[in-house]
Motif scaffolding. Structure first.
Motif, PDB file in Angstrom:
ATOM      1  N   GLU A 198       0.862  -1.180   0.324  1.00  0.00           N
ATOM      2  CA  GLU A 198       0.105  -0.010  -0.354  1.00  0.00           C
ATOM      3  C   GLU A 198       1.131   1.201   0.191  1.00  0.00           C
ATOM      4  N   THR A 199       0.839   2.353  -0.861  1.00  0.00           N
ATOM      5  CA  THR A 199       1.681   3.538  -0.895  1.00  0.00           C
ATOM      6  C   THR A 199       0.529   4.796  -0.261  1.00  0.00           C
ATOM      7  N   LEU A 200       0.968   5.317   0.503  1.00  0.00           N
ATOM      8  CA  LEU A 200       0.323   6.738   0.650  1.00  0.00           C
ATOM      9  C   LEU A 200       1.256   7.908   0.655  1.00  0.00           C
ATOM     10  N   ASP A 201       0.437   8.850   0.385  1.00  0.00           N
ATOM     11  CA  ASP A 201       1.134  10.420   0.390  1.00  0.00           C
ATOM     12  C   ASP A 201       1.484  10.885   1.633  1.00  0.00           C
ATOM     13  N   GLY A 202       1.465  12.043   1.866  1.00  0.00           N
ATOM     14  CA  GLY A 202       2.395  12.546   3.675  1.00  0.00           C
ATOM     15  C   GLY A 202       1.167  13.009   4.187  1.00  0.00           C
ATOM     16  N   GLY A 203       0.332  12.394   3.621  1.00  0.00           N
ATOM     17  CA  GLY A 203      -1.135  12.882   4.984  1.00  0.00           C
ATOM     18  C   GLY A 203      -1.658  12.003   4.983  1.00  0.00           C
ATOM     19  N   GLY A 204      -1.160  10.636   4.468  1.00  0.00           N
ATOM     20  CA  GLY A 204      -1.625   9.067   5.329  1.00  0.00           C
ATOM     21  C   GLY A 204      -3.111   9.118   4.097  1.00  0.00           C
ATOM     22  N   ASN A 205      -2.719   9.321   3.217  1.00  0.00           N
ATOM     23  CA  ASN A 205      -3.924   9.369   1.946  1.00  0.00           C
ATOM     24  C   ASN A 205      -3.104   8.233   0.541  1.00  0.00           C
ATOM     25  N   PRO A 206      -3.796   7.080   0.574  1.00  0.00           N
ATOM     26  CA  PRO A 206      -3.579   6.004  -0.926  1.00  0.00           C
ATOM     27  C   PRO A 206      -3.509   6.641  -2.326  1.00  0.00           C
ATOM     28  N   LEU A 207      -2.588   5.736  -2.904  1.00  0.00           N
ATOM     29  CA  LEU A 207      -2.260   7.054  -4.329  1.00  0.00           C
ATOM     30  C   LEU A 207      -1.725   5.382  -5.211  1.00  0.00           C
ATOM     31  N   ALA A 208      -2.844   6.275  -5.964  1.00  0.00           N
ATOM     32  CA  ALA A 208      -2.933   5.162  -7.178  1.00  0.00           C
ATOM     33  C   ALA A 208      -1.566   5.548  -8.311  1.00  0.00           C
ATOM     34  N   GLY A 209      -1.308   3.894  -8.897  1.00  0.00           N
ATOM     35  CA  GLY A 209      -0.286   4.565 -10.609  1.00  0.00           C
ATOM     36  C   GLY A 209       0.862   4.813  -9.713  1.00  0.00           C
ATOM     37  N   PHE A 223       4.270  -3.695 -11.346  1.00  0.00           N
ATOM     38  CA  PHE A 223       3.010  -3.696 -10.911  1.00  0.00           C
ATOM     39  C   PHE A 223       2.551  -2.020 -10.011  1.00  0.00           C
ATOM     40  N   PHE A 224       1.456  -2.209 -10.649  1.00  0.00           N
ATOM     41  CA  PHE A 224       0.703  -0.940 -10.775  1.00  0.00           C
ATOM     42  C   PHE A 224      -0.022  -0.937  -9.208  1.00  0.00           C
ATOM     43  N   THR A 225       0.122   0.441  -8.393  1.00  0.00           N
ATOM     44  CA  THR A 225      -1.164   0.699  -7.350  1.00  0.00           C
ATOM     45  C   THR A 225      -2.053   0.718  -7.943  1.00  0.00           C
ATOM     46  N   GLY A 226      -3.624   0.716  -7.507  1.00  0.00           N
ATOM     47  CA  GLY A 226      -4.917   1.375  -8.832  1.00  0.00           C
ATOM     48  C   GLY A 226      -6.177   0.252  -8.983  1.00  0.00           C
ATOM     49  N   LEU A 227      -4.982  -1.314  -9.019  1.00  0.00           N
ATOM     50  CA  LEU A 227      -5.739  -1.775 -10.164  1.00  0.00           C
ATOM     51  C   LEU A 227      -6.681  -2.601  -9.232  1.00  0.00           C
ATOM     52  N   TYR A 228      -6.971  -2.282  -7.861  1.00  0.00           N
ATOM     53  CA  TYR A 228      -8.034  -3.146  -7.225  1.00  0.00           C
ATOM     54  C   TYR A 228      -8.819  -1.921  -6.645  1.00  0.00           C
ATOM     55  N   PRO A 229      -9.524  -1.091  -7.476  1.00  0.00           N
ATOM     56  CA  PRO A 229     -10.096   0.281  -6.054  1.00  0.00           C
ATOM     57  C   PRO A 229     -10.852  -0.568  -5.484  1.00  0.00           C
ATOM     58  N   GLU A 230     -11.543  -1.617  -5.270  1.00  0.00           N
ATOM     59  CA  GLU A 230     -12.733  -1.630  -4.405  1.00  0.00           C
ATOM     60  C   GLU A 230     -11.923  -2.237  -2.855  1.00  0.00           C
ATOM     61  N   ILE A 231     -10.629  -2.447  -3.020  1.00  0.00           N
ATOM     62  CA  ILE A 231      -9.779  -2.692  -2.081  1.00  0.00           C
ATOM     63  C   ILE A 231      -9.224  -1.363  -0.944  1.00  0.00           C
ATOM     64  N   SER A 232      -8.017  -0.457  -2.293  1.00  0.00           N
ATOM     65  CA  SER A 232      -7.245   0.883  -1.953  1.00  0.00           C
ATOM     66  C   SER A 232      -7.192   1.528  -3.052  1.00  0.00           C
ATOM     67  N   PRO A 233      -7.198   2.363  -3.424  1.00  0.00           N
ATOM     68  CA  PRO A 233      -6.572   3.400  -4.526  1.00  0.00           C
ATOM     69  C   PRO A 233      -4.667   2.938  -4.871  1.00  0.00           C
ATOM     70  N   GLY A 234      -4.843   2.821  -3.490  1.00  0.00           N
ATOM     71  CA  GLY A 234      -2.846   2.837  -2.718  1.00  0.00           C
ATOM     72  C   GLY A 234      -2.297   0.855  -2.405  1.00  0.00           C
ATOM     73  N   TYR A 235      -3.643   0.365  -3.634  1.00  0.00           N
ATOM     74  CA  TYR A 235      -3.123  -1.158  -3.108  1.00  0.00           C
ATOM     75  C   TYR A 235      -2.955  -1.666  -4.461  1.00  0.00           C
ATOM     76  N   ALA A 236      -2.088  -3.046  -4.101  1.00  0.00           N
ATOM     77  CA  ALA A 236      -1.282  -3.448  -4.893  1.00  0.00           C
ATOM     78  C   ALA A 236      -1.178  -4.804  -4.256  1.00  0.00           C
ATOM     79  N   ASP A 237      -0.735  -5.851  -5.724  1.00  0.00           N
ATOM     80  CA  ASP A 237      -0.030  -7.275  -4.800  1.00  0.00           C
ATOM     81  C   ASP A 237       0.645  -8.212  -5.452  1.00  0.00           C
TER      82      ASP A 237
END
Length: 284
Positions: A198-209, A223-237
């Motif tokens: 999971e990737t977050l910005d400085g404010g704790g918001n998820p970051l896609a792409g 691979f990229f975050t954001g491909l599973y937005p139903e989990i979180s925009p900042g998620y990848a696995d």
């Protein structure tokens, strides 16, 4: 005179008629398609259509327009199709920028309206859009003074300044993310050997792409975050293989995390299985 004819003359006539009909339809007056609906395109052209929409979206910032254009394809799950196409591009060694654009649009399709990046009056993304390079105000020593015409006797002319070219800045998604949390995950309800990021910005918001680079002895993948937005925009696995050790990095210059491998776990009945990891990266 009693002349008996067999059925062959009928078959011959049918074949000749069919041949003449095909000749006319294919060569003399073929069908010409014009203004065809996007949903009638071949799969490879649908892919090109999605890419054009995804590449235009960061510049317009208009999610409604992007959603309307995608609706013309009549996909049951537009967000899923965008994500799947991004994965296919990466698997084929295609353009990382194209995959990122598809991943970002896939993620934003699932965001609430209030959380979308604001637009400027010109319809371009605002300066704080995390998918674009930040802009900077040049100081006087970063500018190059150029000669100006001689001042008029009645009105002095101020000097003009030409900005000095500065190094290209990387988008936020390519910034040097640092590891904020690392946990072993033993959950029999989750897929085995799953490496979740999971990737977050400085404010704790998820970051896609955000591009996730993973390597192991004899191989690598991205691979990229954001491909599973139903989990979180900042998620990848990523699914790890048994007895393989991985090294992972988030962003282009992020912190390296080494020694990642499937971890031994036991369920409630004491049965052994291989668990995974959860890594959280944040911008410094």
């Amino acid at each position: 005179m009693d002349e008996r004819r067999g059925p062959w003359y009928l078959l011959t006539g049918l074949l000749m008629g069919l041949a003449l009909g095909l000749l006319y339809a294919w060569f003399l007056d073929p069908v010409q398609y014009a203004n065809t609906s996007p949903d009638a395109l071949r799969p490879e052209f649908k892919d090109q259509y999605r890419i054009l929409i995804a590449q235009a979206y960061p510049y317009s910032g208009d999610l409604g327009r992007a959603r309307g254009r995608l609706a013309l394809l009549k996909d049951d799950r537009p967000s899923f199709e965008l994500g799947a196409q991004a994965q296919r591009i990466l698997a084929a060694g295609g353009s990382v920028d194209t995959a990122r654009a598809l991943a970002r649009l896939s993620s934003d399709l699932n965001l609430p309206e209030g959380s979308l990046p604001p637009q400027t009056s010109a319809g371009t993304p605002a300066a704080n859009d995390p998918a674009l390079p930040p802009t900077a105000t040049l100081s006087p020593d970063e500018q190059i003074q150029t000669p100006t015409p001689a001042p008029s006797p009645t009105r002095p002319q101020p000097p003009t300044f030409t900005p000095r070219p500065s190094p290209t800045r990387q988008p936020t998604q390519d910034a040097p993310f640092r590891l904020d949390d690392q946990q072993v995950v033993c959950d029999p309800q989750r897929p085995a050997r799953l490496l979740a990021v999971e990737t977050l910005d400085g404010g704790g918001n998820p970051l896609a792409g955000v591009r996730i680079q993973i390597t192991w002895e004899g191989g690598e993948n991205a691979f990229f975050t954001g491909l599973y937005p139903e989990i979180s925009p900042g998620y990848a696995d990523f699914v790890m293989q048994p007895d393989v050790t991985y090294t992972l990095r988030a962003g282009e210059g992020g912190e390296l995390v080494e020694g990642l491998s499937a971890t031994p776990c036991k369920d409630a009945e004491g049965k052994a299985y291989l668990g995974g990891w959860k890594l959280v990266f944040v911008l410094p």
